[in-house]
Design a protein around this motif. Structure first.
Motif, short mmCIF file in Angstrom:
data_model
loop_
_atom_site.label_atom_id
_atom_site.label_comp_id
_atom_site.label_asym_id
_atom_site.label_seq_id
_atom_site.Cartn_x
_atom_site.Cartn_y
_atom_site.Cartn_z
N LYS A 148 0.81 -1.22 0.00
CA LYS A 148 0.00 0.00 0.00
C LYS A 148 0.85 1.27 0.00
O LYS A 148 0.43 2.30 -0.54
CB LYS A 148 -0.96 -0.02 1.19
CG LYS A 148 -2.03 -1.11 1.09
CD LYS A 148 -2.92 -1.16 2.30
CE LYS A 148 -4.06 -2.15 2.12
NZ LYS A 148 -3.60 -3.52 1.87
N VAL A 149 2.03 1.22 0.60
CA VAL A 149 2.90 2.40 0.59
C VAL A 149 3.42 2.66 -0.82
O VAL A 149 3.37 3.79 -1.31
CB VAL A 149 4.06 2.21 1.58
CG1 VAL A 149 5.09 3.32 1.41
CG2 VAL A 149 3.55 2.19 3.01
N TYR A 204 0.46 4.01 -2.82
CA TYR A 204 0.11 5.41 -2.54
C TYR A 204 1.12 6.36 -3.17
O TYR A 204 0.75 7.42 -3.71
CB TYR A 204 0.02 5.65 -1.04
CG TYR A 204 -1.31 5.24 -0.42
CD1 TYR A 204 -2.28 4.58 -1.16
CD2 TYR A 204 -1.59 5.52 0.91
CE1 TYR A 204 -3.49 4.21 -0.60
CE2 TYR A 204 -2.80 5.15 1.49
CZ TYR A 204 -3.74 4.49 0.73
OH TYR A 204 -4.94 4.14 1.30
N TRP A 209 -0.53 9.43 5.31
CA TRP A 209 -0.18 8.10 5.79
C TRP A 209 1.24 8.09 6.32
O TRP A 209 2.07 8.92 5.98
CB TRP A 209 -0.33 7.07 4.67
CG TRP A 209 0.44 7.44 3.42
CD1 TRP A 209 -0.02 8.16 2.35
CD2 TRP A 209 1.81 7.13 3.12
NE1 TRP A 209 0.95 8.33 1.42
CE2 TRP A 209 2.10 7.70 1.85
CE3 TRP A 209 2.81 6.44 3.79
CZ2 TRP A 209 3.34 7.59 1.25
CZ3 TRP A 209 4.06 6.32 3.19
CH2 TRP A 209 4.32 6.89 1.93
N TRP A 210 1.50 7.12 7.20
CA TRP A 210 2.82 6.89 7.77
C TRP A 210 3.11 5.40 7.71
O TRP A 210 2.24 4.59 8.05
CB TRP A 210 2.89 7.33 9.24
CG TRP A 210 2.88 8.81 9.45
CD1 TRP A 210 3.94 9.61 9.75
CD2 TRP A 210 1.73 9.66 9.43
NE1 TRP A 210 3.54 10.92 9.90
CE2 TRP A 210 2.17 10.98 9.71
CE3 TRP A 210 0.36 9.45 9.20
CZ2 TRP A 210 1.31 12.07 9.77
CZ3 TRP A 210 -0.50 10.54 9.24
CH2 TRP A 210 -0.02 11.82 9.52
N ARG A 211 4.31 5.05 7.31
CA ARG A 211 4.73 3.64 7.41
C ARG A 211 5.37 3.45 8.78
O ARG A 211 6.30 4.16 9.15
CB ARG A 211 5.71 3.28 6.31
CG ARG A 211 5.98 1.79 6.24
CD ARG A 211 6.69 1.38 4.96
NE ARG A 211 6.37 0.00 4.60
CZ ARG A 211 6.50 -0.48 3.37
NH1 ARG A 211 6.90 0.30 2.39
NH2 ARG A 211 6.19 -1.73 3.12
N LEU A 216 0.60 0.46 7.94
CA LEU A 216 0.25 1.76 7.38
C LEU A 216 -0.69 2.43 8.36
O LEU A 216 -1.76 1.90 8.66
CB LEU A 216 -0.43 1.58 6.02
CG LEU A 216 -0.64 2.83 5.18
CD1 LEU A 216 0.68 3.32 4.64
CD2 LEU A 216 -1.59 2.55 4.02
N MET A 230 -2.97 5.78 9.24
CA MET A 230 -3.66 6.82 8.48
C MET A 230 -4.91 7.26 9.24
O MET A 230 -5.28 6.64 10.25
CB MET A 230 -4.05 6.29 7.10
CG MET A 230 -4.89 5.02 7.14
SD MET A 230 -5.05 4.18 5.55
CE MET A 230 -6.03 5.38 4.66
#
Length: 396
Positions: free
Chosen positions: A117-118, A121, A134-136, A210, A212
């Motif tokens: 997903k990262v 995105y 978002w942040w990983r 992820l 968010m």
């Protein structure tokens, strides 16, 4: 005389029984022979197929490709709809074509992009399609920092695996301490932050999440049908707002879905999901496979599975436009058949007997051991029979 079309669905989710139903009820009146394989003998997919078999367990992706090529060649499969090992299979499209099978799946590069997903995105943002912040996250400190930043901006934080599907692993962060409230009623997706942090600190290895904002409804899943030429033939949104479901052709959802389907070469059937960040639709996820709810488009007069099979066969279904939008509805479960199974063989009921003497005990133990070995052999035979990829149809 037009020959029947042989379609194979490999290990997939149970809702695809409706996919099969629609292929059989195709508007062309074409005969369809449906093959299915699965790892669960009780999957309704196997019972719904014309020819079914258990898949061998423990195959690597490369070994699974060889298994799939063999299945397609031996069964003269015209169209293969892969879910399990989709990336590996899509990378061998030309080899499947060489045995006469069309893969109903996007190119391997597109499938790979949307597995993470990262990565997805980052790629989607370059096309100008909105995504949520978002942040990983891999550690407890990173989680706390991401949650603090989201809450400072007025959002409720949630997390899910960076790679995954179907909402598995999705949780919503709460600051409410753990209490009996979390143990009453049905299990809740809400998780106290302190417990999540504690679990991360005690974990043997980092996670890959992820983080968010919790996005608002409606959720809109746009089912797309795109040809190998990159042109979208169908884009219809299915809305979800609580229990209520419906359909939409709202350009704020349809146009970004078209951009993604064309921009990434998301050939054949894909599902592109949006939710709301305030008043703006943002991308939530992209599924590079037919959605479980695809059959619901039949309420709009569309048979999307058959249009996709025609496209894979090199036929042109034209633009698939709903002649009408069906009314709102709710989804309820219903029974579907599973294959009958044979009851395990049991020994006849023992007759009362005198306590064996010491000399007789070894003979009795030998008899017991032999019975145990026979039962184990029968079980192994049943397991092996279930695991093999048979040319013969299984009982359905």
């Amino acid at each position: 005389m037009v020959s029947r079309v042989r379609v194979w669905l490999n290990r997939t989710y149970a809702e695809n029984v409706f996919f099969m139903d629609q292929l059989r009820r195709n508007p062309c009146g074409r005969a369809v022979e449906i093959h299915a394989t699965h790892g669960d003998p009780d999957s309704p997919i196997l019972a719904a197929a014309d020819i079914a078999a258990m898949e061998p367990e423990g195959l690597s992706p490369a070994a699974y490709v060889e298994y799939a090529l063999d299945q397609c060649a031996r069964h003269s499969i015209d169209v293969f709809v892969p879910v399990l090992h989709q990336t590996a299979l899509a990378g061998h499209r030309e080899e499947f074509a060489a045995v006469g099978t069309a893969l109903l799946a996007p190119p391997a590069e597109a499938v790979h992009t949307f597995q993470d997903k990262v990565v997805a995105y980052e790629a989607v943002e370059k096309l100008g399609v909105p995504v949520p912040p978002w942040w990983r996250v891999r550690t407890a400190d990173e989680l706390i920092a991401a949650v603090d930043e989201l809450e400072a901006a007025g959002y409720k934080a949630c997390f899910k695996p960076a790679s995954g599907a179907g909402g598995v692993g999705f949780r919503i962060i709460t600051r409410t301490p753990f209490s009996l409230m979390h143990l009453s009623g049905f299990p809740s997706p809400y998780m106290p932050l302190d417990l999540v942090v504690q679990a991360l600190q005690q974990a043997d290895e980092p996670v890959d999440w992820l983080v968010m904002p919790l996005l608002g409804e409606p959720e809109v899943s746009v089912d797309c049908l795109t040809g190998p030429d990159g042109r979208v033939r169908m884009a219809v949104g299915r809305t979800k707002n609580g229990r209520r479901r419906g359909f939409t052709l709202d350009p704020s959802f349809i146009e970004p879905a078209r951009v993604l389907a064309e921009g990434f070469g998301l050939h054949y059937l894909t599902n592109i999901q949006f939710r709301m960040l305030g008043d703006e639709p943002v991308l939530m996820d992209v599924n590079t496979r037919p959605a479980g709810g695809l059959h619901q488009l039949s309420q709009c007069g569309i048979n999307a599975p058959w249009a996709a099979v025609r496209l894979a066969l090199g036929e042109e279904p034209g633009d698939v436009v709903p002649p009408f939008l069906g009314s709102d509805y709710a989804v309820v479960s219903g029974p579907r058949a599973v294959r009958p199974v044979s009851a395990p063989e049991t020994a006849p009921e023992a007759q009362p007997a005198a306590q064996p003497t010491q000399e007789a005990q070894p003979a009795q133990e030998a008899h017991t051991a032999q019975a145990t070995r026979s039962a184990q052999a029968g079980h192994k035979s049943h397991t092996a029979q279930a695991a093999q990829s048979s040319d013969r149809p299984l009982t359905v």
